[in-house]
Design an enzyme around this catalytic site. Structure first.
Site, PDB file in Angstrom:
ATOM      1  CB  CYS A  80      -0.755   0.337   0.999  1.00 44.01           C
ATOM      2  SG  CYS A  80      -2.143  -0.754   1.166  1.00 44.01           S
ATOM      3  CG  ASP A  81       5.032   3.486   0.141  1.00 45.72           C
ATOM      4  OD1 ASP A  81       4.890   4.426  -0.382  1.00 45.72           O
ATOM      5  OD2 ASP A  81       6.123   3.397   0.548  1.00 45.72           O
TER       6      ASP A  81
END
Ligand SMILES: *Cc1c(COP(=O)(O)O)cnc(C)c1O
Length: 393
Positions: A343-344
């Protein structure tokens, strides 16, 4: 860090290899990191054949997989380690030997080539007694106190011009101070065995090696003049470039140059060693990942795959190396983005892959990804490193 990061040239692999990789992905799931041990053996033999006077110490940090260490151990390779866990990975292969034999093997075949060592590490190294490198007075004092039995190798600071990964800002004594520090070590009754250097990783500017050898030769002769002591060993480090591109000159060209310069510059009885990392493993490994999501953003298809820059593609960050993402499918291609699973937004492998239209569940792969990749993979976001699969072991 510099801006000489490489981008690997795409080439097409044979149908056999494609089928083999897809078969392995089916058998093991994805992502998988496939290590071909026959390629490692070939790289080792090539290096040895081209540079017959050089003892090869594999730099374990490039890829510390225990089976790679085993394969190289079986070929008679020596090892460059930079931490106690790396030391123990090598030690695992020799722990069954009788003590005397084991200690001789270590002194001949392991160099602890991190110039900075914690005190506890030095205490352990005093017991096992590999060669150790250093490049400053504070380290020398620590060695005197905690590892007085060590065989010392002084690392010189040498030009790293144009290398993909620069190391000279962090390591190496200025050549002008080298003889003083060796005199100091001799005064302290420590054993100085030799000199070392590193021209920077993926060194395609071979002039760096020539200059480093000239600097070393000067230090060797000045040590002899000033102290009467002989330097018996020269460690020419790593940097041996991988042919990620056709434009990278081959090991044959570099070896020819090195052999000439050894002859021109070095005493004939000096022992020469090298610490190749990347060269032995980079082209031996391939990653296979799966498309797990698909979107259309900023005018192009975006594929989300189950490996990324926190994992096998970590070399894109730390090693400044770009790995093309390739498809097993044929067909018209379009510019596409490929993202890793976390999730980056930083977990972006590329914004400009040339890919045919892919569907969820399709497989992709990247080649020549054996060095500084899986070794620096994290568990970020709960995603573990890719599963390792060995072939031709
Ligand atoms: C990383 C490293 C190596 C290996 O370098 P390559 O460029 O991968 O060959 C060798 N020696 C030392 C001291 C290193 O730090």
């Amino acid at each position: 860090m510099n801006d000489n990061g490489c981008s690997i040239k795409v080439h097409h692999i044979g149908i056999d290899k494609k089928e083999m990789l897809q078969g392995l992905a089916k058998e093991h799931g994805t992502p998988i990191f496939v290590i071909d041990h026959e390629v490692i053996r070939k790289n080792y033999r090539d290096f040895k054949e081209r540079l017959p006077d050089v003892q090869i110490y594999y730099a374990v940090k490039a890829n510390s997989n225990p089976e790679i260490i085993r394969t190289l151990y079986d070929l008679g390779c020596s090892f460059d380690v930079a931490s106690m866990p790396e030391f123990m990975l090598v030690y695992e292969n020799i722990k069954h030997l009788p003590e005397k034999e084991r200690l001789e093997w270590i002194y001949d075949k392991i160099i602890y080539a991190n110039t900075i060592k914690p005190e506890e590490t030095l205490e352990a190294l005093n017991h096992y007694r590999p060669l150790v490198t250093f490049d400053n007075i504070e380290e020398l004092k620590k060695i005197k106190k905690f590892a007085p039995q060590a065989g010392l190798v002084l690392r010189l600071r040498v030009p790293n011009t144009g290398s993909m990964v620069e190391l000279s800002s962090k390591f190496g004594v200025d050549p002008g101070d080298a003889v003083d520090i060796i005199e100091k070590a001799i005064e302290m009754r420590l054993t100085v065995e030799g000199l070392s250097f590193h021209v920077g990783s993926q060194c395609t500017n071979f002039e760096n090696y020539v200059q480093a050898l000239e600097i070393s030769a000067n230090v060797i002769s000045e040590v002899e003049t000033r102290t009467g002591e002989k330097i018996g060993l020269l460690d020419i480090g790593g940097g041996f470039p991988v042919k990620y591109h056709h434009s990278v000159k081959s090991i044959r060209t570099l070896a020819q140059l090195l052999n000439e310069e050894f002859e021109r510059l070095l005493p004939s009885d000096i022992q020469i060693m090298a610490e190749p990392g990347r060269f032995l493993v980079a082209n031996a490994c391939t990653v296979v990942a799966k498309v797990v999501g698909k979107a259309f953003r900023d005018g192009k298809p975006c594929y989300y795959i189950n490996d990324g820059v926190y994992h096998t593609y970590s070399g894109q960050v730390f090693d400044h190396c770009i790995y093309p993402v390739l498809s097993f499918k044929e067909g018209d291609t379009q510019i596409s983005a490929v993202f890793g699973p976390t999730c980056d937004a930083f977990d972006t492998i590329t914004l400009s892959a040339e890919l045919p239209e892919l569907e969820i569940g399709d497989l992709v792969y990247s080649e020549n990804i054996g060095a500084y990749s899986h070794a620096s993979s994290t568990y970020f976001n709960g995603f573990p490193p890719a599963k390792v699969v060995h072939i031709n072991k």
